[in-house]
Each structure stands twice: as structure tokens, then as C-alpha cells.
Design an enzyme around this catalytic site. Structure first.
Site, PDB file in Angstrom:
ATOM      1  N   THR A 236     -39.125  27.781   8.677  1.00 41.67           N
ATOM      2  CA  THR A 236     -38.804  27.222   9.992  1.00 41.67           C
ATOM      3  C   THR A 236     -39.475  28.068  11.077  1.00 41.67           C
ATOM      4  O   THR A 236     -39.602  29.280  10.937  1.00 41.67           O
ATOM      5  CB  THR A 236     -37.283  27.158  10.242  1.00 41.67           C
ATOM      6  OG1 THR A 236     -36.750  28.471  10.407  1.00 41.67           O
ATOM      7  CG2 THR A 236     -36.562  26.450   9.103  1.00 41.67           C
ATOM      8  N   GLY A 237     -39.916  27.395  12.142  1.00 41.02           N
ATOM      9  CA  GLY A 237     -40.636  28.120  13.195  1.00 41.02           C
ATOM     10  C   GLY A 237     -41.927  28.703  12.671  1.00 41.02           C
ATOM     11  O   GLY A 237     -42.294  29.820  13.007  1.00 41.02           O
ATOM     12  N   GLY A 238     -42.630  27.925  11.842  1.00 38.53           N
ATOM     13  CA  GLY A 238     -43.809  28.451  11.149  1.00 38.53           C
ATOM     14  C   GLY A 238     -45.128  28.269  11.857  1.00 38.53           C
ATOM     15  O   GLY A 238     -46.178  28.539  11.282  1.00 38.53           O
TER      16      GLY A 238
ATOM     17  N   SER B   7     -32.924  40.925  13.067  1.00 40.66           N
ATOM     18  CA  SER B   7     -33.539  41.870  14.006  1.00 40.66           C
ATOM     19  C   SER B   7     -32.703  43.132  14.022  1.00 40.66           C
ATOM     20  O   SER B   7     -31.494  43.084  13.759  1.00 40.66           O
ATOM     21  CB  SER B   7     -33.577  41.266  15.419  1.00 40.66           C
ATOM     22  OG  SER B   7     -33.909  42.262  16.373  1.00 40.66           O
TER      23      SER B   7
ATOM     24  N   SER C 188     -46.112  29.828  14.707  1.00 41.53           N
ATOM     25  CA  SER C 188     -46.595  30.994  15.460  1.00 41.53           C
ATOM     26  C   SER C 188     -45.889  32.254  14.986  1.00 41.53           C
ATOM     27  O   SER C 188     -44.902  32.190  14.251  1.00 41.53           O
ATOM     28  CB  SER C 188     -46.350  30.802  16.966  1.00 41.53           C
ATOM     29  OG  SER C 188     -44.964  30.728  17.232  1.00 41.53           O
ATOM     30  N   GLY C 189     -46.407  33.392  15.419  1.00 36.83           N
ATOM     31  CA  GLY C 189     -45.753  34.681  15.184  1.00 36.83           C
ATOM     32  C   GLY C 189     -45.488  34.997  13.723  1.00 36.83           C
ATOM     33  O   GLY C 189     -46.318  34.750  12.846  1.00 36.83           O
ATOM     34  N   ILE C 190     -44.313  35.527  13.462  1.00 35.44           N
ATOM     35  CA  ILE C 190     -43.935  35.961  12.108  1.00 35.44           C
ATOM     36  C   ILE C 190     -43.893  34.772  11.153  1.00 35.44           C
ATOM     37  O   ILE C 190     -44.319  34.871   9.999  1.00 35.44           O
ATOM     38  CB  ILE C 190     -42.588  36.706  12.148  1.00 35.44           C
ATOM     39  CG1 ILE C 190     -42.766  38.071  12.830  1.00 35.44           C
ATOM     40  CG2 ILE C 190     -42.020  36.887  10.737  1.00 35.44           C
ATOM     41  CD1 ILE C 190     -41.463  38.787  13.149  1.00 35.44           C
ATOM     42  N   GLY C 191     -43.386  33.633  11.615  1.00 38.83           N
ATOM     43  CA  GLY C 191     -43.308  32.456  10.754  1.00 38.83           C
ATOM     44  C   GLY C 191     -44.676  32.005  10.280  1.00 38.83           C
ATOM     45  O   GLY C 191     -44.868  31.692   9.096  1.00 38.83           O
TER      46      GLY C 191
ATOM     47  N   TYR D 124     -28.307  37.416  22.424  1.00 37.80           N
ATOM     48  CA  TYR D 124     -29.308  37.587  21.367  1.00 37.80           C
ATOM     49  C   TYR D 124     -28.787  38.532  20.286  1.00 37.80           C
ATOM     50  O   TYR D 124     -28.863  38.235  19.090  1.00 37.80           O
ATOM     51  CB  TYR D 124     -30.603  38.115  21.980  1.00 37.80           C
ATOM     52  CG  TYR D 124     -31.725  38.337  20.992  1.00 37.80           C
ATOM     53  CD1 TYR D 124     -32.098  37.348  20.093  1.00 37.80           C
ATOM     54  CD2 TYR D 124     -32.435  39.538  20.979  1.00 37.80           C
ATOM     55  CE1 TYR D 124     -33.132  37.550  19.201  1.00 37.80           C
ATOM     56  CE2 TYR D 124     -33.483  39.741  20.098  1.00 37.80           C
ATOM     57  CZ  TYR D 124     -33.829  38.740  19.203  1.00 37.80           C
ATOM     58  OH  TYR D 124     -34.860  38.946  18.314  1.00 37.80           O
TER      59      TYR D 124
END
Length: 248
Positions: free
Chosen positions: A12-14, A136, A16-19, A149
Site C-alpha cells: 500500500t502506498g507503493g 516509525s 513513492s518513497g519507502i513503498g 502522528y
């Protein structure tokens, strides 16, 4: 044969970034990967770049999670790797000034959405599957102006450990990766200007014993480690911290 050949992964959220880095790394190790995200153009572009299957879904929307589950079941039947990565920081603000919209948005994506992504996908998980939550180091820190957060990630860690206990009879492992400061776009989405971002980055680097920020690719290698049952078959309910020593 590559170590993740014949494995089906959902990230999921793949886009950009870490995904994105994790999806790319999983594919390089032989996995077939579906990535999700909210922005159609970005998801499709990222998927084409790395050879993933795109699916437009907002992790905060339970109807989208249902549609994702149905599509994965239709295309692949079962899942071996579930990387619940999508998340936001929200607007940084003191508790006194927190507005309900910001609080709900952070919790809906980071906690509620992650919880129900796992819940809906449990029937699709193969025996011996690996579930990984992107948490995190803030889950165990209590810095001012980051209450929602921090709370969302602490809640995420709690359910991950409960899930590890519940799913152990099926040999399904559930683990958390908790990065410290990583060079991604997430801070740019927190509504800060360039000068503020630069000051924050310099401040963070000063707090890290290794005097550098981590990269999405370094986190991605941890994802593939936890996805590989031969390498990490005895690891479950564990939080792996990758923070350059920041929480020492």
C-alpha cells in the site's frame, strides 16, 4: 531461482518513497507485486516503471480496501507478502490547537486504514505469509506538536503484536519496521516551507549518531528480509528499528 520467486506481494502506498523502493526491491527478488495509491497518474507511472500491477485505492477508505481485496483475490487468489506502508504525518500542531479534521485524517490512514487492510486480507494470506507494517520511531517518542502522528504509530504497533499472536497458528508472521529520519517526500507534504524543511533536516542529522539520514532503499532491504521465510522465519511480533542510532 530468486528468493521471492512465485510470491505475491501487495504494497500500500507503493507509488513513492519507502513503498516504491520496497516494491522495486521485492520485484528484483522475484515477487509479483501490486502497488496501491490515491493518485491515479502517479500509481500507474510508478507501476509501469518497475513492472508492478497498479491499483487506485485510498487506505483511509474502507470501500477502497474492499475493492482492493476483491481485485487481489480475482487476479492472484492468495497473498504471501502484505506491506502496509501508506501513511501521513498530518499537520504538526500542539494538542491545544489540534483540529478534528487533521486528527481524523492521520488516524484514518495510519491506524484505522492499516487495521482494516490487515483485517480484510487475513483470509487471503497463505500459510507462512509475511505481514509488515511501516511504523516509525515516533511510536515510542513524545515530541511536541506530533501527538496524532505519534499516537497513530503506537496504536499500529499494538495491533501488529496482537496480530502476530493471533496469526501464529497459521505460521503467518507480523512485524514492524520503525525508521528514523529517511530521505523521502513525506516531510514535504507536512505543509512546511523550504527553509523550515532545511532546518528540520539539519536538526535531525545533528541528533543521529551516524550523522546521516537513511534511504528508502535501506528500509526496502529490511522489507525483503522480513518477506523471506527462510531468512526471517523465526521473527514475528518484532519491531525493527532503523534510525542510525537516533533512539540510543
Amino acid at each position: 531461482m530468486k528468493k521471492l520467486s512465485n510470491k505475491i506481494a501487495v504494497v500500500t502506498g507503493g507509488n513513492s518513497g519507502i513503498g516504491f523502493a520496497a516494491a522495486k526491491e521485492l520485484i528484483s527478488e522475484g515477487a509479483t507485486v501490486m502497488i496501491t495509491g490515491r493518485r491515479k497518474e502517479a500509481v500507474e507511472k510508478s507501476a509501469q516503471e518497475i513492472g508492478a500491477t497498479p491499483f487506485i485505492a485510498d487506505q483511509a477508505n474502507l470501500d477502497d480496501i474492499d475493492l482492493l481485496k476483491k481485485e487481489v483475490e480475482k487476479q492472484f487468489g492468495k497473498v504471501d507478502i502484505l506491506f502496509v506502508n501508506a501513511g501521513i504525518t498530518g499537520t504538526l500542531t500542539p494538542i491545544e490547537n489540534m483540529d478534528v479534521e487533521n486528527f481524523d485524517q492521520v488516524m484514518d490512514i495510519n491506524f484505522r486504514g492499516a487495521y482494516f487492510t490487515l483485517s480484510k486480507f487475513i483470509p487471503l494470506l497463505n500459510e507462512g505469509a509475511s505481514v509488515i507494517f511501516l511504523s516509525s520511531i515516533v511510536a515510542s517518542t513524545y515530541k511536541p506538536n506530533s501527538s496524532a502522528y505519534q499516537a497513530s504509530k503506537a496504536a499500529l504497533n499494538s495491533i501488529a503484536k496482537t496480530a502476530a499472536a493471533e496469526l501464529a497458528p497459521r505460521k503467518i508472521r507480523v512485524n514492524m519496521i520503525s525508521p528514523g529520519p529517511i530521505k523521502t517526500e513525506i516531510m514535504n507534504k507536512a505543509g512546511l516551507d523550504e527553509e523550515a524543511l532545511k532546518n528540520i533536516k539539519n536538526y535531525l542529522i545533528d541528533q543521529i549518531p551516524l550523522k546521516k539520514m537513511g534511504t528508502a532503499e535501506e528500509v526496502a532491504k529490511l522489507v525483503t528480509y522480513l518477506s523471506d521465510s527462510e531468512a526471517s522465519g523465526y521473527v514475528t511480533g518484532t519491531e525493527i528499528v532503523i534510525d542510525g542510532g537516533m533512539t540510543l
